[in-house]
Each structure stands twice: as structure tokens, then as C-alpha cells.
Design an enzyme around this catalytic site. Structure first.
Site, PDB file in Angstrom:
ATOM      1  N   ASP A  13       0.832  -1.217   0.000  1.00  0.00           N
ATOM      2  CA  ASP A  13       0.000   0.000   0.000  1.00  0.00           C
ATOM      3  C   ASP A  13       0.863   1.263   0.000  1.00  0.00           C
ATOM      4  OD1 ASP A  13       1.124  -0.060   2.451  1.00  0.00           O
ATOM      5  OD2 ASP A  13      -0.746  -0.001   3.595  1.00  0.00           O
ATOM      6  N   CYS A  60       4.911  -0.110   2.681  1.00  0.00           N
ATOM      7  CA  CYS A  60       5.425  -1.412   3.127  1.00  0.00           C
ATOM      8  C   CYS A  60       6.711  -1.277   3.943  1.00  0.00           C
ATOM      9  CB  CYS A  60       5.621  -2.363   1.952  1.00  0.00           C
ATOM     10  SG  CYS A  60       6.768  -1.764   0.702  1.00  0.00           S
ATOM     11  N   HIS A 106       9.197  -3.848  -3.143  1.00  0.00           N
ATOM     12  CA  HIS A 106       8.381  -4.070  -1.944  1.00  0.00           C
ATOM     13  C   HIS A 106       9.235  -4.612  -0.802  1.00  0.00           C
ATOM     14  CE1 HIS A 106       4.682  -5.086   0.239  1.00  0.00           C
ATOM     15  NE2 HIS A 106       5.289  -6.211   0.572  1.00  0.00           N
ATOM     16  N   HIS A 149       2.996  12.214 -13.436  1.00  0.00           N
ATOM     17  CA  HIS A 149       2.264  10.949 -13.279  1.00  0.00           C
ATOM     18  C   HIS A 149       3.070  10.007 -12.382  1.00  0.00           C
ATOM     19  CE1 HIS A 149       0.492  11.751 -17.573  1.00  0.00           C
ATOM     20  NE2 HIS A 149       0.027  12.584 -16.655  1.00  0.00           N
TER      21      HIS A 149
END
Length: 208
Positions: free
Chosen positions: A13, A16, A120, A201
């Protein structure tokens, strides 16, 4: 020491790193908001040490950035959290099988372990057996006089090697990404960062 080193999965999310640190330090996977505050306060308290050259952006801007729950943490944040908790943080990188040790040379008596797949962070823990409940996890390990944590270090390395053999990492130099905003295809973290800087972006998805 009997048991196995296991990987405790932390939700993906954007927080981590912080929640993995929260788990290994405090057995709490929901510490991200608190730890982001700790980092921002630490940075704001010492703008000389934590200057623009060190942070890659102005101190105030980094503080605002790290408080945004959409933003990822990295090496700077791990070094601050190591100091905050007074423990070494070992971060194992699956792709290179390298271990980055934060807090080294500070004479900390204990160490915790994280594992990183390129995008992650998850937590590493010592468990009595493979399927044991998380409440039995040991996540804090004494550092020996020789600077190692003894047998647990070898077990952690075996887990990292195994993950590397299964290629369970993201090669951030060469992975294919698509911008979720304009759908343009990009290769690698470098192109993604350049695209983000040029367009604003930041919503990328990996595709194979």
C-alpha cells in the site's frame, strides 16, 4: 536456536517499508503514519545534516513528501528509523542477494531484518516452525561481538538465495511498466522516474 526464518508479508500500500519496520520492531503492521511522522520530525530538527544534497530535494519538501501515504520509503528512511529505535536494520535485496546494514558502527546491540524484492519490503522473523502463528515470531536478534547475529544470519541468507533462485524479485532496471495515466510503455525505474518528473504521473503498473 531452533526454528526457521520466515517471510512475513506486508500489504502493498506504498507504506510497506514503514509497516515492515513496525512489525520487526513492535510486532505492529500499522505503524506507517507514526513512523512517517518520526522521520519528518527528525529531518526538520536537523536541516544542516539533512540538507538538499543529502535528501535529493529541499528538507521541507522531503518532509511533506514522506508524510504523504502514497510515497515510498527508502534508504534515508531506514537509516533514520535505525537511529530512532537504536537497532541495526538489515535489508536483504533478493535480486543482488546483498545485505544493506543500517546503523552499522553505532554499537547497537540488536538487529532486525527486512527483505526487499526491488519494489516491496517484507519482514523477516524467526519462527519455531514454518506454519507457526505470528505471535511466536522473534524479530529482534542480539548482535554478537563479531558483528553477526549467529545462525539466524545464515538462515536468512538461505531464504534470500531461495527467493533469488525462484526469481521472485522485480528487476527494476529492466522491468516493463505502463503509466496508469497515459498508458505509455516504459522500461525500468530510470524511465519511470524520468516520466514521473516530466509529467507528474506516478501511477505505474508492471506488465509482463
Amino acid at each position: 536456536m531452533e526454528g526457521v526464518v520466515v517471510r512475513r508479508v506486508i500489504p502493498s500500500d506504498n507504506s510497506c517499508l514503514f509497516n515492515a519496520v513496525g512489525y520487526v520492531m513492535d510486532h505492529d503492521k500499522n505503524k506507517a503514519p507514526e513512523l512517517r511522522q518520526v522521520i519528518a520530525a527528525t529531518l526538520a530538527s536537523d536541516p544542516v545534516e539533512y540538507n538538499e544534497a543529502f535528501l535529493g530535494k529541499p528538507n521541507e519538501e522531503y518532509c511533506a513528501w514522506i508524510l504523504n501515504s502514497e510515497k515510498w520509503g527508502g534508504a534515508i528512511d531506514l537509516s533514520i528509523l535505525s537511529k530512532y529505535y537504536g537497532r541495526e536494520i538489515a535489508a536483504y535485496d533478493i535480486q543482488t542477494m546483498r545485505c544493506d546494514l543500517y546503523g552499522q558502527g553505532m554499537n547497537y546491540q540488536e538487529r532486525v531484518m527486512l527483505i526487499y524484492d526491488g519494489l516491496h519490503y517484507d519482514a523477516l522473523a524467526m519462527s519455531p516452525f514454518e506454519a507457526a502463528p505470528e505471535e511466536f515470531d522473534q524479530t529482534i536478534f542480539p548482535v554478537n561481538k563479531d558483528g553477526s547475529t549467529g545462525p539466524v544470519e545464515g538462515l536468512a541468507l538461505n531464504l534470500v538465495r531461495d527467493a533469488n533462485r525462484k526469481r521472485s524479485y522485480t528487476d527494476t532496471a529492466n522491468f516493463s511498466l505502463r503509466c496508469g495515466v497515459c498508458q505509455i510503455g516504459l522500461v525500468g525505474q530510470k524511465e519511470a522516474v524520468e516520466h514521473a518528473q516530466a509529467t507528474g504521473h506516478v501511477n505505474f503498473e508492471e506488465y509482463r
